[in-house]
Scaffold this motif. Structure first.
Motif, PDB file in Angstrom:
ATOM      1  N   VAL A  64       0.836  -1.222   0.000  1.00  0.00           N
ATOM      2  CA  VAL A  64       0.000   0.000   0.000  1.00  0.00           C
ATOM      3  C   VAL A  64       0.860   1.258   0.000  1.00  0.00           C
ATOM      4  CG1 VAL A  64      -1.958  -1.122   1.044  1.00  0.00           C
ATOM      5  CG2 VAL A  64      -0.234  -0.048   2.485  1.00  0.00           C
ATOM      6  N   ILE A  75      -0.682   4.426  -1.678  1.00  0.00           N
ATOM      7  CA  ILE A  75      -1.995   4.936  -1.262  1.00  0.00           C
ATOM      8  C   ILE A  75      -1.826   6.022  -0.244  1.00  0.00           C
ATOM      9  CG2 ILE A  75      -4.253   4.269  -0.341  1.00  0.00           C
ATOM     10  CD1 ILE A  75      -3.537   2.760  -2.873  1.00  0.00           C
ATOM     11  N   ASN A  76      -2.509   7.078  -0.463  1.00  0.00           N
ATOM     12  CA  ASN A  76      -2.624   8.090   0.590  1.00  0.00           C
ATOM     13  C   ASN A  76      -4.035   8.666   0.550  1.00  0.00           C
ATOM     14  OD1 ASN A  76      -2.574   9.710  -1.639  1.00  0.00           O
ATOM     15  ND2 ASN A  76      -0.455  10.382  -1.348  1.00  0.00           N
ATOM     16  N   ARG A  95      -5.000   9.391  -3.069  1.00  0.00           N
ATOM     17  CA  ARG A  95      -5.076   8.265  -4.009  1.00  0.00           C
ATOM     18  C   ARG A  95      -5.437   7.051  -3.205  1.00  0.00           C
ATOM     19  NH1 ARG A  95       0.394   8.291  -7.515  1.00  0.00           N
ATOM     20  NH2 ARG A  95       1.324   9.629  -5.934  1.00  0.00           N
ATOM     21  N   ASN A  96      -6.694   6.805  -3.206  1.00  0.00           N
ATOM     22  CA  ASN A  96      -7.102   5.676  -2.391  1.00  0.00           C
ATOM     23  C   ASN A  96      -8.213   4.855  -3.003  1.00  0.00           C
ATOM     24  OD1 ASN A  96      -9.177   7.463  -2.204  1.00  0.00           O
ATOM     25  ND2 ASN A  96      -9.045   7.758   0.013  1.00  0.00           N
ATOM     26  N   SER A  97      -8.274   4.892  -4.356  1.00  0.00           N
ATOM     27  CA  SER A  97      -9.280   4.014  -4.970  1.00  0.00           C
ATOM     28  C   SER A  97      -8.709   2.625  -5.094  1.00  0.00           C
ATOM     29  CB  SER A  97      -9.651   4.563  -6.350  1.00  0.00           C
ATOM     30  OG  SER A  97      -8.510   4.471  -7.204  1.00  0.00           O
ATOM     31  N   GLN A 146      -5.983   2.271  -7.437  1.00  0.00           N
ATOM     32  CA  GLN A 146      -4.712   2.698  -6.889  1.00  0.00           C
ATOM     33  C   GLN A 146      -4.130   1.596  -6.044  1.00  0.00           C
ATOM     34  OE1 GLN A 146      -3.101   5.453  -7.656  1.00  0.00           O
ATOM     35  NE2 GLN A 146      -4.813   6.409  -8.764  1.00  0.00           N
ATOM     36  N   TYR A 147      -5.033   0.941  -5.342  1.00  0.00           N
ATOM     37  CA  TYR A 147      -4.597  -0.192  -4.561  1.00  0.00           C
ATOM     38  C   TYR A 147      -3.933  -1.228  -5.456  1.00  0.00           C
ATOM     39  CZ  TYR A 147      -6.540   0.956   0.046  1.00  0.00           C
ATOM     40  OH  TYR A 147      -6.772   1.509   1.266  1.00  0.00           O
ATOM     41  N   SER A 188      -0.631   0.035  -6.576  1.00  0.00           N
ATOM     42  CA  SER A 188       0.338  -0.001  -5.482  1.00  0.00           C
ATOM     43  C   SER A 188       0.845  -1.420  -5.316  1.00  0.00           C
ATOM     44  CB  SER A 188      -0.325   0.527  -4.199  1.00  0.00           C
ATOM     45  OG  SER A 188       0.403   0.128  -3.070  1.00  0.00           O
ATOM     46  N   GLU A 217      -1.315   5.797   3.751  1.00  0.00           N
ATOM     47  CA  GLU A 217      -1.832   4.492   4.107  1.00  0.00           C
ATOM     48  C   GLU A 217      -0.773   3.613   4.768  1.00  0.00           C
ATOM     49  OE1 GLU A 217      -4.988   3.773   3.961  1.00  0.00           O
ATOM     50  OE2 GLU A 217      -4.758   1.718   4.684  1.00  0.00           O
ATOM     51  N   GLN A 229     -14.224   0.317  -2.001  1.00  0.00           N
ATOM     52  CA  GLN A 229     -13.516   1.588  -2.164  1.00  0.00           C
ATOM     53  C   GLN A 229     -13.932   2.573  -1.092  1.00  0.00           C
ATOM     54  OE1 GLN A 229     -12.576   2.690  -6.322  1.00  0.00           O
ATOM     55  NE2 GLN A 229     -13.536   4.637  -5.747  1.00  0.00           N
ATOM     56  N   ARG A 257     -11.603   4.067   1.713  1.00  0.00           N
ATOM     57  CA  ARG A 257     -11.435   5.523   1.783  1.00  0.00           C
ATOM     58  C   ARG A 257     -11.804   6.091   3.136  1.00  0.00           C
ATOM     59  NH1 ARG A 257     -13.471   7.525  -4.146  1.00  0.00           N
ATOM     60  NH2 ARG A 257     -11.500   7.043  -5.214  1.00  0.00           N
TER      61      ARG A 257
END
Lengths: 764, 83
Positions: A653, A656-657, A660-662, A665-666, A669, A724, B62, B66
């Motif tokens: 991860v 991810i931050n 950007r956390n969809s 993105q995961y 990553s 993350e 998601q 999130r």
């Protein structure tokens, strides 16, 4: 082994041993034997061994008993016939040790107060003897005795009795009865002494007075003793003579009486004979009896005369004795002498009376005999005349009765007439000469009367004089007695007064002495007391000093001990702290694999308790994080392991931050993490540059640090993660932080404990 | 947190699968019985449904990722007699 065998053989039967049936432990040794060889030889061996052991035991016991008697006594007590065995073999038992008993105190014989009784005894003795002797002598003259005799003797005794001290009266008559004539004086003395002693013991307070009286009486008695002795002798002599004289006098009187009676008898017989003109044979018998009477009379007269002589002699003797006694001038014997004199006098009087009676009787008899003679003469004359006148008539009065012839009768009548004439003439003549004869006779008679009168008067006078003298003497004696009695009473009074005075004086003296003694005693006591006080004071002072010193030392010791205690306490506390800290440290190690350690609560509490008064320690202890207390912390190893897991996750991860956390993105990553290869471990620089804050780099640095064991640095690096990855590593970080914190605190505590311990521990 | 991450992923996948299949099945069933059966063959329906479901699941995931600080609570029955 031997004991076991003995037990085996003595307590159980041999068969059992042989069979080996016994299940108990001791049987094992038997079984050994049975297993060794055949039963026969084994039995023999067993028998021999048993005999040997028994013999050895007995011999040993005997020897030991010989050596130790206590053991021997114990064995004898326990085993029935062992004493005999011992006696046979060793000999008799040793005698018990002799404890010398304390000597019994010698019995102290009671003091014998004997003097009084002795003194009284002395005075009693002669009395008693005298009494008895007199009683003896009393016996013979008792029968026909003159009344005054026994009375005088008794009176004598009573007088003597009276004479003795009053003290004598205390003794009962028993004593009198006890005293027999012939009983040894020693016995008497003892008896009396015992009695006296008993009396003395009982009547002690009166004894003092009576003792004084007796002391005085003793003087009398002492004097009396000698005089009594003499008097006793004299009186016995006196009594002897008195008795003998009395006897003889009585005899004389009796003889006189006998003579008197004989004379009277004779005279009466004569008279009878004269008057009786009966038959011749009667007359001849009468004459014969008359002759006998005459003989009797003469004999009696002779006897009387002899007795009289003897009596007179005896009386003379008595008189002499009395005079001698009188001359010896023993006052006390006076009454006796007086009595003797009286007796003498009375005897003399009686004797004289008897003699007088006899004399009168004799005179009468003489007259009668004269008359009878005259009558006989006349008769003879007449007969002669008759014969002369009538010679042929036989002078046979018997023939006169009827055989006379008238001539004879005439001649007889004539003779008778002649005789009558003659007699008438003589009568006339006599009548004429009567007067002269009468006068002459009267004169003669007067003379004789005078003589007898004189004699009688003389005797009467002497008698009366004697009587008066005796009476006077008696009176004197009585007066003397009375005086003596009075004097005695006065003396007694004086003695009593003296006794009282003495008693008073003694009382006073006693009081004085008592006071003196009391004074001395009190002074001595005071002295002793002051002495004692001084000594005790000294002792007290010394003691106080010692006590003070001791106290001071004690105090010093106590202080030292207290300080020691304090130091020890400190040391203990430090040790405790150190121990608790060590425990804490140890508890940190209890983390097993991935599970945390046990909760550090208890250890922390222990630490807190052990350093309750130390602020620093307390602060430190309370600085422990809550989590570690409640849940415990993870060990470094587990953190390390966990770290790798985290590392993987963080890599995945990394991109991810917040922005950007969809999921895409995961995915990206994740792809990145798969495709990116970075060195696992990178040595971290001393200074961090901003480009070093890349996730992967950080991870590398952290891995490197963790591999090197530097959790702190790793945690620092992990702390630099963002987004993350940070979130993902958060719990690990938290744990790491916790662990680090706890470890830090523990280290601090340990260091502190060590420091404190070092401070308190003293080098030996 | 890593566990949470893992759990999240698990949940995500599980949800997606469930919802996907569930929706798919339901949709297929529903569509079978309704008049839009002409265009809906069971497989298609299921695919559509599962596609929808997956999509729903995806968006849920998601969303879940999130909003990391949203906790998922569990209903815990409390035994009334066990105080």
């Amino acid at each position: 082994g031997m004991d076991v065998k003995r037990i085996c053989f003595t307590s159980l039967s041999l068969q059992k041993c042989l069979c080996g049936n016994g299940a108990a432990q001791p049987m094992q040794s038997c079984r050994r034997y049975t297993s060794a060889g055949d039963s026969g030889s084994v039995a023999g061996k067993i028998v021999a061994a048993s005999l040997l052991t028994v013999g050895g035991g007995v011999g040993g016991t005997i020897l030991y008993a010989k050596w130790d008697p206590k053991f021997r006594a114990a064995v004898e007590k326990g085993v029935p016939y062992s004493d005999q065995l011992f006696e046979m073999t060793i000999g008799p038992p040793p005698p018990p040790p002799v404890i010398p008993l304390p000597k019994k105190p010698v019995k102290v014989e009671p003091l014998q107060i004997s003097s009084v009784s002795e003194a009284s005894k002395d005075s009693k003795q002669p009395q008693q003897m005298k009494e008895k002797k007199v009683a003896k002598e009393e016996k013979p003259p008792v029968q026909q005795e003159a009344p005054p005799l026994p009375q005088t003797i008794e009176g004598e005794n009573t007088v003597v009795l009276l004479f003795s001290s009053e003290f004598m009266q205390r003794f009962s008559s028993v004593q009198w009865s006890h005293a027999h004539v012939g009983v040894s004086t020693a016995e008497e003395c003892k008896e009396c002494e015992h009695e006296a002693h008993a009396h003395v013991v009982k009547e002690r307070p009166e004894e003092v007075v009576s003792a004084r009286l007796a002391a005085q009486d003793r003087c009398f008695n002492a004097m009396l003793h000698q005089t009594e002795h003499v008097k006793f002798l004299k009186t016995t002599f006196l009594d002897d003579t008195l008795g003998s004289s009395a006897k003889l006098t009585l005899q004389a009187i009796g003889a006189q009486e006998a003579a008197l009676s004989a004379i009277a008898n004779h005279t009466s017989k004569l008279k009878e004979a004269m008057d009786a003109e009966g038959p011749s044979d009667k007359t001849s018998a009468q004459w014969r009896s008359l002759e006998d009477a005459l003989n009797e009379r003469s004999r009696a007269a002779d006897e009387a005369g002899a007795a009289l002589l003897k009596a007179k002699e005896e009386l003379e003797k008595l008189r002499k004795v009395i005079n001698a006694a009188k001359d010896s001038k023993i006052d006390a014997a006076r009454p006796q002498i007086l009595a003797a004199e009286e007796n003498l006098h009375s005897m003399v009087v009686d004797l004289d009376r008897a003699v007088g009676k006899v004399q009168t009787a004799q005179m009468e008899a003489k007259i009668v005999s004269q008359y009878s003679e005259l009558v006989n003469e006349a008769k003879a004359q007449f007969q002669k005349e008759l014969d002369s006148i009538t010679p042929e008539i036989q002078a046979n009065w018997k023939g006169l009765t009827g055989k006379l012839s008238p001539d004879d009768l005439n001649s007889l009548i004539a003779h008778a007439h002649r005789r009558i004439d003659q007699l008438n003439r003589e009568l006339a003549e006599q009548r004429v000469r009567e007067q002269i004869h009468i006068e002459a006779a009267l004169d003669q008679q007067r003379l004789e009367n005078q003589k007898t009168l004189d004699k009688a008067v003389g005797t009467a006078i002497s008698h009366s004089r004697e009587q008066m003298r005796l009476e006077q003497e008696k009176k004197i004696e009585d007066v003397r007695e009375v005086m003596e009695a009075e004097m005695r009473t006065q003396l007694r009074r004086q003695a009593a007064a003296h006794t009282d005075h003495l008693r008073d004086v003694l009382k006073v003296q006693e009081q004085e002495l008592r006071a003196e003694a009391q004074e001395v005693l009190s002074s001595k006591l005071m002295e002793q007391e002051t002495n004692y006080r001084r000594v005790t004071q000294d002792q007290l002072d010394a003691f106080t000093l010692d006590m003070n010193a001791a106290y001071a030392r004690l105090k010093g010791i106590e202080e030292a001990i207290d300080s020691h205690v304090v130091a020890e306490e400190e040391a203990r506390k430090a040790h405790q702290l150190w121990l608790s800290v060590e425990a804490l440290t140890y508890s940190l190690k209890t983390a097993v694999a991935d599970s945390p350690t046990e909760p550090l609560e208890t250890a922390a509490k222990a630490v807190r308790e052990s350093c309750a008064d130390n602020e620093f320690a307390v602060a430190l202890a309370s600085a422990l994080p809550e989590e570690s207390l409640s849940r415990g912390i993870y060990s470094e190893a587990s953190l390390r392991a966990r770290f790798y897991q985290i590392r993987g996750l963080v890599r995945r991860v990394a991109m991810i931050n917040e922005t950007r956390n969809s999921l895409y993105q995961y995915f990206l990553s994740y792809l990145q993490s798969v495709l990116l290869f970075e060195p696992e471990q990178l040595a971290p620089p001393t200074k961090l540059k901003p480009e070093d804050l890349d996730t992967f780099k950080l991870l590398s640095y952290a891995t490197y640090s963790i591999e090197r064991g530097d959790l702190e640095l790793a945690a620092k690096f992990i702390n630099q993660l963002t987004g993350e990855p940070r979130r993902v590593a958060q719990d690990w970080l938290k744990e790491a932080r916790l662990t680090l914190e706890t470890r830090q605190v523990v280290n601090l505590l340990s260091a502190y404990a060590n420091a404190v311990g070092l401070g308190t521990t003293q080098a030996p | 947190m890593a566990e949470e991450h893992g759990r999240k992923w698990d949940r995500c996948l599980a949800d997606s699968a469930r919802t996907g299949f569930g929706v798919g099945v339901v949709f297929s069933r529903v569509s079978f019985h309704t008049r839009i059966a002409s265009l809906c063959r069971p497989n298609v329906a299921r695919c559509v449904g599962s596609g929808m479901g997956l999509g729903m699941g995806y968006s849920n995931c998601q969303h879940d990722f999130r909003s990391p600080y949203l906790l998922h609570g569990h209903m815990v029955k409390v035994d009334q007699f066990s105080w």
